[in-house]
Design a protein around this motif. Structure first.
Motif, PDB file in Angstrom:
ATOM      1  N   THR A 204     -10.652   9.293  -4.345  1.00  0.00           N
ATOM      2  CA  THR A 204     -11.956  10.030  -5.023  1.00  0.00           C
ATOM      3  C   THR A 204     -11.523  11.345  -5.541  1.00  0.00           C
ATOM      4  O   THR A 204     -12.262  12.159  -6.036  1.00  0.00           O
ATOM      5  N   GLY A 205     -10.283  11.660  -5.192  1.00  0.00           N
ATOM      6  CA  GLY A 205     -10.021  13.223  -5.660  1.00  0.00           C
ATOM      7  C   GLY A 205      -9.878  13.957  -4.471  1.00  0.00           C
ATOM      8  O   GLY A 205     -10.178  13.554  -3.337  1.00  0.00           O
ATOM      9  N   PRO A 206      -9.518  15.479  -4.868  1.00  0.00           N
ATOM     10  CA  PRO A 206      -9.641  16.497  -3.742  1.00  0.00           C
ATOM     11  C   PRO A 206     -10.761  16.521  -3.115  1.00  0.00           C
ATOM     12  O   PRO A 206     -11.804  16.455  -3.801  1.00  0.00           O
ATOM     13  N   ALA A 207     -10.866  16.656  -1.683  1.00  0.00           N
ATOM     14  CA  ALA A 207     -11.978  16.832  -0.904  1.00  0.00           C
ATOM     15  C   ALA A 207     -11.962  18.356  -0.270  1.00  0.00           C
ATOM     16  O   ALA A 207     -11.061  18.790   0.074  1.00  0.00           O
ATOM     17  N   GLN A 208     -13.137  18.761  -0.216  1.00  0.00           N
ATOM     18  CA  GLN A 208     -13.265  20.155   0.365  1.00  0.00           C
ATOM     19  C   GLN A 208     -13.274  20.140   1.943  1.00  0.00           C
ATOM     20  O   GLN A 208     -14.073  18.863   2.301  1.00  0.00           O
ATOM     21  N   LEU A 209     -12.800  21.101   2.592  1.00  0.00           N
ATOM     22  CA  LEU A 209     -12.934  20.959   4.150  1.00  0.00           C
ATOM     23  C   LEU A 209     -13.400  22.340   4.655  1.00  0.00           C
ATOM     24  O   LEU A 209     -12.953  23.360   3.927  1.00  0.00           O
ATOM     25  N   SER A 210     -14.284  22.249   5.615  1.00  0.00           N
ATOM     26  CA  SER A 210     -14.579  23.396   6.320  1.00  0.00           C
ATOM     27  C   SER A 210     -15.019  23.162   7.783  1.00  0.00           C
ATOM     28  O   SER A 210     -15.357  22.001   8.015  1.00  0.00           O
ATOM     29  N   GLY A 211     -14.485  24.021   8.940  1.00  0.00           N
ATOM     30  CA  GLY A 211     -14.830  23.758   9.925  1.00  0.00           C
ATOM     31  C   GLY A 211     -14.208  24.729  10.935  1.00  0.00           C
ATOM     32  O   GLY A 211     -13.919  25.865  10.572  1.00  0.00           O
ATOM     33  N   THR A 212     -13.834  24.314  12.029  1.00  0.00           N
ATOM     34  CA  THR A 212     -13.737  25.227  13.491  1.00  0.00           C
ATOM     35  C   THR A 212     -12.596  24.564  14.222  1.00  0.00           C
ATOM     36  O   THR A 212     -12.575  23.538  14.288  1.00  0.00           O
ATOM     37  N   VAL A 213     -12.183  25.542  14.818  1.00  0.00           N
ATOM     38  CA  VAL A 213     -10.880  25.080  16.065  1.00  0.00           C
ATOM     39  C   VAL A 213     -11.839  24.879  17.247  1.00  0.00           C
ATOM     40  O   VAL A 213     -12.464  25.883  17.594  1.00  0.00           O
ATOM     41  N   ARG A 214     -11.616  23.816  17.943  1.00  0.00           N
ATOM     42  CA  ARG A 214     -12.302  23.514  19.320  1.00  0.00           C
ATOM     43  C   ARG A 214     -11.419  22.998  20.178  1.00  0.00           C
ATOM     44  O   ARG A 214     -10.945  21.886  20.284  1.00  0.00           O
TER      45      ARG A 214
ATOM     46  N   TRP B  37     -16.381  14.727  -0.092  1.00  0.00           N
ATOM     47  CA  TRP B  37     -15.495  13.953  -1.028  1.00  0.00           C
ATOM     48  C   TRP B  37     -15.669  14.424  -2.481  1.00  0.00           C
ATOM     49  O   TRP B  37     -16.839  14.848  -2.643  1.00  0.00           O
ATOM     50  N   GLY B  38     -14.737  14.029  -3.373  1.00  0.00           N
ATOM     51  CA  GLY B  38     -14.839  14.446  -4.863  1.00  0.00           C
ATOM     52  C   GLY B  38     -15.993  13.455  -5.505  1.00  0.00           C
ATOM     53  O   GLY B  38     -16.234  13.826  -6.480  1.00  0.00           O
ATOM     54  N   ALA B  39     -16.174  12.213  -4.741  1.00  0.00           N
ATOM     55  CA  ALA B  39     -17.221  11.379  -5.434  1.00  0.00           C
ATOM     56  C   ALA B  39     -17.650  10.772  -4.213  1.00  0.00           C
ATOM     57  O   ALA B  39     -16.928  10.873  -3.037  1.00  0.00           O
TER      58      ALA B  39
ATOM     59  N   PHE C 206       0.884  -1.050   0.001  1.00  0.00           N
ATOM     60  CA  PHE C 206       0.124  -0.148   0.106  1.00  0.00           C
ATOM     61  C   PHE C 206       0.745   1.293   0.003  1.00  0.00           C
ATOM     62  O   PHE C 206       1.939   1.448   0.717  1.00  0.00           O
ATOM     63  N   HIS C 207       0.743   2.097  -0.896  1.00  0.00           N
ATOM     64  CA  HIS C 207       1.189   3.288  -1.037  1.00  0.00           C
ATOM     65  C   HIS C 207       0.274   4.540  -1.472  1.00  0.00           C
ATOM     66  O   HIS C 207      -0.524   4.350  -1.971  1.00  0.00           O
ATOM     67  N   GLN C 208       0.274   5.584  -0.479  1.00  0.00           N
ATOM     68  CA  GLN C 208      -0.845   6.681  -0.817  1.00  0.00           C
ATOM     69  C   GLN C 208      -0.144   7.834  -0.412  1.00  0.00           C
ATOM     70  O   GLN C 208       0.361   8.249   0.696  1.00  0.00           O
ATOM     71  N   SER C 209      -0.244   9.116  -1.261  1.00  0.00           N
ATOM     72  CA  SER C 209      -0.030  10.095  -1.177  1.00  0.00           C
ATOM     73  C   SER C 209      -1.080  10.868  -0.482  1.00  0.00           C
ATOM     74  O   SER C 209      -2.369  10.589  -0.505  1.00  0.00           O
ATOM     75  N   LEU C 210      -0.756  11.861   0.559  1.00  0.00           N
ATOM     76  CA  LEU C 210      -1.706  12.601   1.034  1.00  0.00           C
ATOM     77  C   LEU C 210      -1.276  14.078   1.276  1.00  0.00           C
ATOM     78  O   LEU C 210      -0.109  14.504   1.255  1.00  0.00           O
ATOM     79  N   GLY C 211      -2.344  14.928   1.288  1.00  0.00           N
ATOM     80  CA  GLY C 211      -1.928  16.390   1.403  1.00  0.00           C
ATOM     81  C   GLY C 211      -3.125  17.135   1.916  1.00  0.00           C
ATOM     82  O   GLY C 211      -4.233  16.591   2.005  1.00  0.00           O
ATOM     83  N   LEU C 212      -2.699  18.281   2.703  1.00  0.00           N
ATOM     84  CA  LEU C 212      -3.550  18.994   3.123  1.00  0.00           C
ATOM     85  C   LEU C 212      -3.361  20.519   3.375  1.00  0.00           C
ATOM     86  O   LEU C 212      -2.256  20.865   3.360  1.00  0.00           O
ATOM     87  N   THR C 213      -4.086  21.336   2.945  1.00  0.00           N
ATOM     88  CA  THR C 213      -4.053  22.762   2.835  1.00  0.00           C
ATOM     89  C   THR C 213      -5.072  23.395   3.694  1.00  0.00           C
ATOM     90  O   THR C 213      -6.455  23.051   3.472  1.00  0.00           O
ATOM     91  N   LEU C 214      -4.972  24.072   4.689  1.00  0.00           N
ATOM     92  CA  LEU C 214      -5.926  24.793   5.344  1.00  0.00           C
ATOM     93  C   LEU C 214      -5.645  26.306   5.422  1.00  0.00           C
ATOM     94  O   LEU C 214      -4.428  26.775   5.623  1.00  0.00           O
ATOM     95  N   ALA C 215      -6.602  27.302   5.437  1.00  0.00           N
ATOM     96  CA  ALA C 215      -6.621  28.615   5.682  1.00  0.00           C
ATOM     97  C   ALA C 215      -7.476  29.130   6.517  1.00  0.00           C
ATOM     98  O   ALA C 215      -8.590  28.497   6.779  1.00  0.00           O
ATOM     99  N   LYS C 216      -7.256  29.924   7.541  1.00  0.00           N
ATOM    100  CA  LYS C 216      -7.930  30.519   8.702  1.00  0.00           C
ATOM    101  C   LYS C 216      -8.925  31.441   7.834  1.00  0.00           C
ATOM    102  O   LYS C 216      -8.503  32.545   7.315  1.00  0.00           O
ATOM    103  N   ALA C 217     -10.284  31.391   8.376  1.00  0.00           N
ATOM    104  CA  ALA C 217     -11.291  32.306   7.604  1.00  0.00           C
ATOM    105  C   ALA C 217     -11.728  33.313   8.736  1.00  0.00           C
ATOM    106  O   ALA C 217     -11.196  33.080   9.919  1.00  0.00           O
ATOM    107  N   ALA C 218     -12.931  33.988   8.536  1.00  0.00           N
ATOM    108  CA  ALA C 218     -13.536  34.570   9.600  1.00  0.00           C
ATOM    109  C   ALA C 218     -14.162  34.026  10.613  1.00  0.00           C
ATOM    110  O   ALA C 218     -14.467  32.708  10.477  1.00  0.00           O
TER     111      ALA C 218
END
Length: 117
Positions: A52-62, A72-74, A27-39
């Motif tokens: 399934t391709g790039p997945a969109q993320l949104s959330g909060t710090v707790r 997910w992309g699919a 098993f070999h899997q690439s992984l990546g994550l980009t995060l940006a702080k919003a309002a």
């Protein structure tokens, strides 16, 4: 037998990126994550570790956790949504957990622990 991941994490107070690969036997899997702080302590970004391709993320710090909704992309496990929780586990370590519904039950579908060497 344990899996091994090699990643690099770079960031500022507003943006963070993580890129790397995980290996276990064949098993070999690439992984990546980009995060940006919003309002209002919101965080948005993209996860590129899914087949399934790039997945969109949104959330909060707790507290010491970043709780993210995943789109997910699919379809994965019958739909396109899940939750990713990134938890600081020490000064130089964190854990990334994905939680999803599988056959109608909420389950942890992946968990990676990372520690700076």
């Amino acid at each position: 037998m344990t899996a091994g991941c090699l990643v690099s994490v770079n960031g500022t107070s507003r943006n963070t990126t993580m890129n790397g690969t995980c290996r276990f036997l064949l098993f070999h899997q690439s992984l990546g994550l980009t995060l940006a702080k919003a309002a209002n302590d919101r965080v948005t970004g993209t996860y590129t570790g899914a087949k399934t391709g790039p997945a969109q993320l949104s959330g909060t710090v707790r507290g010491d956790k970043l709780v993210l909704n995943v789109n997910w992309g699919a379809p994965v496990n019958g739909d396109r949504i899940a939750q990713m929780v990134i938890t600081r586990t020490g000064e130089n370590s964190f854990e990334q957990t994905v939680i999803d519904k599988v056959d109608g039950k909420t389950r942890t579908t992946s968990r990676f622990s990372f520690k700076r060497k």
